[in-house]
Design an enzyme around this catalytic site. Structure first.
Site, PDB file in Angstrom:
ATOM      1  N   HIS A  43       8.880  -1.210  -0.343  1.00 26.20           N
ATOM      2  CA  HIS A  43       9.281  -1.462   1.050  1.00 26.20           C
ATOM      3  C   HIS A  43       9.520  -0.145   1.797  1.00 26.20           C
ATOM      4  O   HIS A  43      10.307  -0.087   2.735  1.00 26.20           O
ATOM      5  CB  HIS A  43      10.526  -2.357   1.117  1.00 26.20           C
ATOM      6  CG  HIS A  43      10.258  -3.778   0.705  1.00 26.20           C
ATOM      7  ND1 HIS A  43       9.708  -4.709   1.556  1.00 26.20           N
ATOM      8  CD2 HIS A  43      10.449  -4.423  -0.470  1.00 26.20           C
ATOM      9  CE1 HIS A  43       9.588  -5.873   0.926  1.00 26.20           C
ATOM     10  NE2 HIS A  43      10.021  -5.712  -0.315  1.00 26.20           N
ATOM     11  N   GLY A 135       2.540 -10.867  -6.668  1.00 27.02           N
ATOM     12  CA  GLY A 135       2.975  -9.580  -6.122  1.00 27.02           C
ATOM     13  C   GLY A 135       2.101  -8.430  -6.585  1.00 27.02           C
ATOM     14  O   GLY A 135       2.482  -7.274  -6.491  1.00 27.02           O
ATOM     15  N   ASP A 183      -0.827  -1.506  -0.212  1.00 21.68           N
ATOM     16  CA  ASP A 183      -1.705  -2.321  -1.058  1.00 21.68           C
ATOM     17  C   ASP A 183      -3.169  -1.967  -0.852  1.00 21.68           C
ATOM     18  O   ASP A 183      -3.915  -1.737  -1.811  1.00 21.68           O
ATOM     19  CB  ASP A 183      -1.496  -3.810  -0.779  1.00 21.68           C
ATOM     20  CG  ASP A 183      -0.081  -4.261  -1.086  1.00 21.68           C
ATOM     21  OD1 ASP A 183       0.648  -3.517  -1.768  1.00 21.68           O
ATOM     22  OD2 ASP A 183       0.293  -5.356  -0.639  1.00 21.68           O
TER      23      ASP A 183
END
Length: 399
Positions: A43, A135, A183
């Site tokens: 994050h 995830g 990602d």
């Protein structure tokens, strides 16, 4: 970019399936796009910080070829009941509810919007090995798979960084998830046995050899059903944005990633709200933890690296509040096992996966011990895989 692979059982089966679904296999091309793990730096990407991901050999395989008309025909081995999803190239602006085809439509929209010509339809068959809601970035894997497919079929020569950014744009603007670039970057730029230290503020990056000696990275999947858009992901994004805005009333910063821990602690009064302070503290501390962790990793100090993994999980649990019973049970049980240097959740959280740095000789006992505790606490089993770090999204030259 392409890599040469032998015609495996998986590729043979997919080739047969392509013929069954689309009639024959003339002029079919093969592609692969990996999933990813993030070693540390969670994050932080949308907060202008550092991340330390690696692409893994579990991913999404695609077989594709051009058509002579305007039709796009899609089939997923993961959703056989949906059959062939078909749409016209003129219809890509309209989303298909919650279907996986939206990722294909989104990438077409973004590439065309960037000035690339996609003037014919195509057929695409995919098979994803990444467990849904794990995830491990099944969505970014699919976005970049579609990206390399379209780049190759239409001879677009899209620079890799632009393709990665268009994948993120698809996620943000078409799908509606406010994710950072972690990602797509990890999946687009991944290399065998290398992790990527990426500054999400500048997009400067460094490839770091993964030398684990007698240790393995074990991925632990909670198997908890999760949809990112239903998670508190967008909420956390908004909270850190608000904290940044409040700090900018006095500090000349563009992102939380610019702050040292000390600078942050000295200015928390600008934020005022305790919850927002916790969210921002995680973003700042995790970013600085990631820089220290990468140095420890390069120096071969895996013990220090493991300690930082543990600290990362604690921060994600206590300050960012994105873990939950399942991830906490896996990570905290893992941390107590023999031969474990550290463990933490990886990915967005709220379910999905955790990773642990485990001595190679202890892996079997580790999986058994953690698995037993997890099933007892949660009521259903976890899954375990040893991570192999592989190449980024690419065309496959099948021999």
């Amino acid at each position: 970019m392409s890599i040469v692979v032998e015609n495996s059982t998986v590729l043979s089966a997919l080739t047969e399936k392509f013929a069954e679904v689309f009639g024959d296999t003339k002029k079919v091309e093969y592609f692969f796009s990996p999933g990813r793990i993030n070693l540390i730096g969670e994050h932080t990407d949308y907060n202008g910080g550092y991340v330390f991901p690696a692409s893994i050999t579990i991913g999404t395989t695609g077989l594709a070829r051009l058509r002579e008309d305007n039709k796009v025909k899609l089939y997923s081995e993961n959703f056989p009941k949906l059959g062939v999803i078909e749409f016209d190239l003129d219809d890509v602006e309209n989303k298909d509810g919650e279907l996986w085809s939206n990722y294909v439509k989104g990438m077409i929209v973004m590439l065309k919007g960037a000035g690339y010509e996609i003037d014919k339809g195509f057929e695409l068959l995919i098979k994803g090995e990444i467990p849904t809601a794990s995830g491990l970035s099944s969505s970014a894997s699919l976005e970049l798979l579609v990206g390399v497919v379209l780049d190759d079929l239409f001879k677009l020569s899209v620079p890799r960084l632009e393709l990665v950014q268009l994948g993120q744009k698809t996620e943000n603007d078409y799908i509606g998830v406010n994710s950072g670039i972690l990602d797509q970057f990890a999946i687009g730029f991944g290399e065998v046995k290398k992790a990527i230290l990426l500054d999400c503020n500048t997009l400067k990056y460094e490839m770091v050899p993964v030398e684990l000696r007698d240790y393995d990275i074990v991925i632990m999947n909670t198997n908890k059903p999760r949809a990112l858009t239903e998670s508190k992901y967008n909420e956390r994004f908004a909270e850190t944005r608000e904290a940044l805005k409040r700090m900018q009333t006095k500090l000349d910063i563009q992102s939380l990633g610019e702050l040292s821990n000390e600078e942050f602690d000295a200015n928390t009064d600008l934020i005022g709200d305790e919850t927002l302070i916790k969210r921002a503290r995680h973003a700042v501390y995790e970013n600085n933890r990631t820089k220290i962790a990468q140095k420890a990793f390069v120096a071969g100090n895996l013990t220090k690296f493991g300690e930082l993994l543990n600290a990362s999980h604690a921060s994600l649990k206590d300050d960012y509040e994105v873990t939950g019973l399942e991830l906490d049970t896996l990570a905290e049980t893992a941390q107590k096992q023999a031969g474990v240097l550290g463990a933490r959740m990886t990915g967005a959280g709220f379910g999905g996966c955790a990773i642990a740095l485990v001595a190679h000789d202890n892996v079997s006992a580790f999986e058994k011990a953690v698995g037993e505790v997890y099933e007892e606490v949660v009521g259903y089993p976890a899954s375990f895989y040893v991570a192999q770090i592989g190449s980024g999204s690419t065309k496959l030259d099948v021999e």
